[in-house]
Design a protein around this motif. Sequence first.
Motif, mmCIF file in Angstrom:
data_model
loop_
_atom_site.group_PDB
_atom_site.id
_atom_site.type_symbol
_atom_site.label_atom_id
_atom_site.label_comp_id
_atom_site.label_asym_id
_atom_site.label_seq_id
_atom_site.Cartn_x
_atom_site.Cartn_y
_atom_site.Cartn_z
ATOM 1 N N LEU A 93 -45.954 -51.725 -28.748
ATOM 2 C CA LEU A 93 -46.902 -50.962 -29.559
ATOM 3 C C LEU A 93 -47.668 -49.968 -28.693
ATOM 4 C CD1 LEU A 93 -48.330 -50.413 -32.226
ATOM 5 C CD2 LEU A 93 -49.834 -52.360 -31.765
ATOM 6 N N ILE A 96 -45.502 -46.981 -27.921
ATOM 7 C CA ILE A 96 -45.392 -46.063 -29.059
ATOM 8 C C ILE A 96 -46.656 -45.225 -29.187
ATOM 9 C CG2 ILE A 96 -45.147 -45.916 -31.578
ATOM 10 C CD1 ILE A 96 -43.476 -48.471 -31.446
ATOM 11 N N HIS A 107 -53.711 -49.201 -35.269
ATOM 12 C CA HIS A 107 -52.270 -49.027 -35.412
ATOM 13 C C HIS A 107 -51.597 -50.386 -35.440
ATOM 14 C CE1 HIS A 107 -52.532 -44.696 -34.789
ATOM 15 N NE2 HIS A 107 -53.366 -44.949 -33.785
ATOM 16 N N LEU A 109 -47.645 -52.529 -35.388
ATOM 17 C CA LEU A 109 -46.198 -52.620 -35.261
ATOM 18 C C LEU A 109 -45.793 -53.905 -35.967
ATOM 19 C CD1 LEU A 109 -43.521 -51.590 -34.033
ATOM 20 C CD2 LEU A 109 -43.970 -53.108 -32.081
ATOM 21 N N TYR A 130 -38.154 -52.856 -38.174
ATOM 22 C CA TYR A 130 -39.464 -52.590 -37.589
ATOM 23 C C TYR A 130 -40.173 -51.513 -38.411
ATOM 24 C CZ TYR A 130 -38.545 -55.185 -33.266
ATOM 25 O OH TYR A 130 -38.288 -56.171 -32.345
ATOM 26 N N TYR A 132 -43.870 -49.072 -38.330
ATOM 27 C CA TYR A 132 -45.025 -48.626 -37.548
ATOM 28 C C TYR A 132 -46.058 -48.047 -38.498
ATOM 29 C CZ TYR A 132 -47.852 -46.036 -34.160
ATOM 30 O OH TYR A 132 -48.901 -45.547 -33.413
ATOM 31 N N PHE A 137 -39.498 -47.727 -39.503
ATOM 32 C CA PHE A 137 -39.424 -47.085 -38.195
ATOM 33 C C PHE A 137 -38.022 -47.231 -37.600
ATOM 34 C CE2 PHE A 137 -40.737 -46.610 -33.640
ATOM 35 C CZ PHE A 137 -41.335 -45.371 -33.761
#
Length: 335
Positions: A93, A96, A107, A109, A130, A132, A137
């Motif tokens: 995370l 990213i 944020h 993940l 996954y 995001y 994502f």
Amino acid sequence: MKRFLPLLLFFHVSLSVKHTLTYFLTTSTGQKTLPEFVGVATLDGVNVGFCDGINRTEIRSDWMEEVKEKHPELITWHIQTCVETHNFNEKHLKNIHQFFDQTEGVHTLQELVGCEFDDQTDLYTGFDFYGYDGAGFVSLDPKRMTWTYTERAEPYKHQWDPDEAQLRSSRDIIRTICPKWLKVYLLYGKKSLQRKVPPSVSVLQKSPSSPISCFATGFYPNRADMFWRRDGEQTHEDVDHGEILPNPDGTFQMRVHLDLSSVTAQDWSRYECVFRGSGAESDIVTRLDQAVIRSNEVPPSSLVLAVVIGAVVLLLTVGIAGIFMWRRRRQAAAY
């Protein structure tokens, strides 16, 4: 980094042709009131296990106590891997964040990983998605064992693809680990899985001007349908169907709304709510009548419980819903 499936595997299965073992894993930054990592395990939609990647875990099925007694190494292994996955996803995370220059704010993940067993063909299929910040994502193609990317994630693929350890781990999870433990829990949970429980059906209305909701709760398994009929025929006009959601006791709930703002009071008797399937031996029919309507201005606690653990519901629900929608679109496109 070696990565394994991160949860205590606690499952609860319905007697459907297909049984799906799913793990919802959420790693977040910028949250001061919620854990940095939360893992929720479900089987056929039932919340059956929890871990926070640090010290806390919960068992959510009575029959899991027998598994814990006979397979203590399994429990220990999953506690350890919960911590390992917390560390792994937290690192991912942060990477990213930095790549997209989003180091400020909240944020998340999220990972949706697991496998599905077809008890007619005796075949297993795996999946690993996954998301995001609540949107799709990256996903794993289980046949080619390669990652596929959404348009949003495409710029990041050169950061993700080189991680061969992650690809091997995902492959091991969906091809070996998940099917192995799914077999174990289907065996130990057999008695619980075969039960049938009919629902309690209520007609609710928040205020005199609000839509009327037919609400069924406490039923098992989760294969059911509910709809409104007018003059004996199913109607789709001014009807809004809700999803089937899990209750904390392992049963399910669902609702279907009906907007009667343009219908006169004299015509209410032409409508009836029908619950069909699941634990009910026959249709449960509730005719619409002012006398049977209950106010739900202060809804029962069961109405707000889904795949939740305390306040974590807000974090999990938004993102997981987005990933589920993305997964369904991808599955539809494959046919």
